[in-house]
Design a protein around this motif. Structure first.
Motif, PDB file in Angstrom:
ATOM      1  N   TRP A 124       0.838  -1.200   0.000  1.00  9.56           N
ATOM      2  CA  TRP A 124       0.000   0.000   0.000  1.00  9.56           C
ATOM      3  C   TRP A 124       0.870   1.246   0.000  1.00  9.56           C
ATOM      4  O   TRP A 124       0.580   2.211  -0.702  1.00  9.56           O
ATOM      5  CB  TRP A 124      -0.931  -0.024   1.207  1.00  9.56           C
ATOM      6  CG  TRP A 124      -2.072   0.948   1.154  1.00  9.56           C
ATOM      7  CD1 TRP A 124      -2.569   1.592   0.058  1.00  9.56           C
ATOM      8  CD2 TRP A 124      -2.854   1.392   2.250  1.00  9.56           C
ATOM      9  NE1 TRP A 124      -3.620   2.398   0.402  1.00  9.56           N
ATOM     10  CE2 TRP A 124      -3.823   2.290   1.759  1.00  9.56           C
ATOM     11  CE3 TRP A 124      -2.846   1.100   3.611  1.00  9.56           C
ATOM     12  CZ2 TRP A 124      -4.746   2.919   2.572  1.00  9.56           C
ATOM     13  CZ3 TRP A 124      -3.794   1.720   4.421  1.00  9.56           C
ATOM     14  CH2 TRP A 124      -4.725   2.625   3.904  1.00  9.56           C
ATOM     15  N   MET A 125       1.953   1.234   0.756  1.00  7.91           N
ATOM     16  CA  MET A 125       2.880   2.370   0.782  1.00  7.91           C
ATOM     17  C   MET A 125       3.453   2.621  -0.614  1.00  7.91           C
ATOM     18  O   MET A 125       3.546   3.771  -1.054  1.00  7.91           O
ATOM     19  CB  MET A 125       4.011   2.115   1.786  1.00  7.91           C
ATOM     20  CG  MET A 125       3.567   2.183   3.233  1.00  7.91           C
ATOM     21  SD  MET A 125       4.802   1.580   4.404  1.00  7.91           S
ATOM     22  CE  MET A 125       6.214   2.583   4.024  1.00  7.91           C
ATOM     23  N   GLU A 126       3.796   1.556  -1.308  1.00  6.55           N
ATOM     24  CA  GLU A 126       4.345   1.691  -2.662  1.00  6.55           C
ATOM     25  C   GLU A 126       3.307   2.282  -3.614  1.00  6.55           C
ATOM     26  O   GLU A 126       3.609   3.149  -4.428  1.00  6.55           O
ATOM     27  CB  GLU A 126       4.812   0.330  -3.160  1.00  6.55           C
ATOM     28  CG  GLU A 126       5.559   0.386  -4.465  1.00  6.55           C
ATOM     29  CD  GLU A 126       6.086  -0.973  -4.872  1.00  6.55           C
ATOM     30  OE1 GLU A 126       5.971  -1.292  -6.082  1.00  6.55           O
ATOM     31  OE2 GLU A 126       6.610  -1.710  -4.016  1.00  6.55           O
ATOM     32  N   GLU A 127       2.072   1.790  -3.515  1.00  5.00           N
ATOM     33  CA  GLU A 127       1.000   2.313  -4.367  1.00  5.00           C
ATOM     34  C   GLU A 127       0.764   3.798  -4.104  1.00  5.00           C
ATOM     35  O   GLU A 127       0.632   4.592  -5.027  1.00  5.00           O
ATOM     36  CB  GLU A 127      -0.292   1.533  -4.123  1.00  5.00           C
ATOM     37  CG  GLU A 127      -1.460   2.054  -4.928  1.00  5.00           C
ATOM     38  CD  GLU A 127      -2.787   1.423  -4.556  1.00  5.00           C
ATOM     39  OE1 GLU A 127      -3.819   2.043  -4.859  1.00  5.00           O
ATOM     40  OE2 GLU A 127      -2.799   0.329  -3.959  1.00  5.00           O
ATOM     41  N   ILE A 128       0.731   4.176  -2.844  1.00  6.27           N
ATOM     42  CA  ILE A 128       0.504   5.572  -2.492  1.00  6.27           C
ATOM     43  C   ILE A 128       1.673   6.433  -2.970  1.00  6.27           C
ATOM     44  O   ILE A 128       1.463   7.537  -3.478  1.00  6.27           O
ATOM     45  CB  ILE A 128       0.273   5.725  -0.971  1.00  6.27           C
ATOM     46  CG1 ILE A 128      -1.049   5.052  -0.576  1.00  6.27           C
ATOM     47  CG2 ILE A 128       0.272   7.190  -0.558  1.00  6.27           C
ATOM     48  CD1 ILE A 128      -1.254   4.887   0.918  1.00  6.27           C
ATOM     49  N   SER A 129       2.893   5.936  -2.829  1.00 10.17           N
ATOM     50  CA  SER A 129       4.071   6.670  -3.310  1.00 10.17           C
ATOM     51  C   SER A 129       3.974   6.933  -4.803  1.00 10.17           C
ATOM     52  O   SER A 129       4.289   8.027  -5.274  1.00 10.17           O
ATOM     53  CB  SER A 129       5.353   5.900  -3.006  1.00 10.17           C
ATOM     54  OG  SER A 129       5.591   5.855  -1.638  1.00 10.17           O
ATOM     55  N   PHE A 130       3.528   5.933  -5.558  1.00  9.44           N
ATOM     56  CA  PHE A 130       3.358   6.082  -6.998  1.00  9.44           C
ATOM     57  C   PHE A 130       2.313   7.159  -7.299  1.00  9.44           C
ATOM     58  O   PHE A 130       2.522   8.020  -8.154  1.00  9.44           O
ATOM     59  CB  PHE A 130       2.953   4.747  -7.628  1.00  9.44           C
ATOM     60  CG  PHE A 130       2.642   4.863  -9.088  1.00  9.44           C
ATOM     61  CD1 PHE A 130       3.655   4.969 -10.016  1.00  9.44           C
ATOM     62  CD2 PHE A 130       1.323   4.866  -9.530  1.00  9.44           C
ATOM     63  CE1 PHE A 130       3.369   5.088 -11.367  1.00  9.44           C
ATOM     64  CE2 PHE A 130       1.025   4.980 -10.869  1.00  9.44           C
ATOM     65  CZ  PHE A 130       2.054   5.093 -11.797  1.00  9.44           C
TER      66      PHE A 130
END
Length: 147
Positions: A124-130
């Protein structure tokens, strides 16, 4: 949002489905549409993102419909503005609204990122960062209509 077409008439913000090679469908793509000559063009600040998504779909052989506002945060912000009726203003006012709404969305995403980090959800952190990267870049450069 209003802009002048090459025919000299007003263009407005709208959303359409883009169909590529009769196989790949991308729905809710922000466009500028001329009320007079019915010509249209992609909103310049998202052209590259649409092209990139089409290339990914083609590479993955993923057919069917993709909703662009679900995969592009700027398009989602533009759609929210469009749906709220705030898109029917002059260009200078519209750009100010876009920047304001992007900043609000960035703050929301930062809050979500903090929660995802707290819960240890790396995906989820990666998705939000994107999602944050596209909006942050747009707000930083403020190049809504530049190609």
């Amino acid at each position: 949002m209003r802009l002048l077409c090459s025919c000299g008439q007003t263009m407005i913000l709208s959303f359409r489905m883009v169909i590529f090679e009769d196989v790949y469908q991308i729905d809710l793509v922000p466009i500028l549409e001329c009320e007079n000559c019915a010509s249209f063009e992609l909103v310049p600040s998202i052209k590259q993102d649409v092209t990139k998504l089409l290339a990914e779909l083609k590479q993955e052989h993923r057919e069917g419909r993709v909703v662009f506002t679900h995969v592009n945060e700027l398009a989602a912000v533009l759609y929210d503005i469009y749906e709220s009726g705030q898109g029917e203003v002059e260009l200078s006012s519209f750009e100010a609204v876009v920047i304001e709404k992007c900043e609000e969305r960035i703050n929301l995403l930062l809050d979500l990122y903090g929660y995802a980090k707290k819960t240890g959800d790396c995906d989820w952190m990666e998705e939000i960062s994107f999602r944050l990267s596209g909006l942050s870049s747009f707000v930083k450069t403020r190049q809504f209509l530049e190609t």
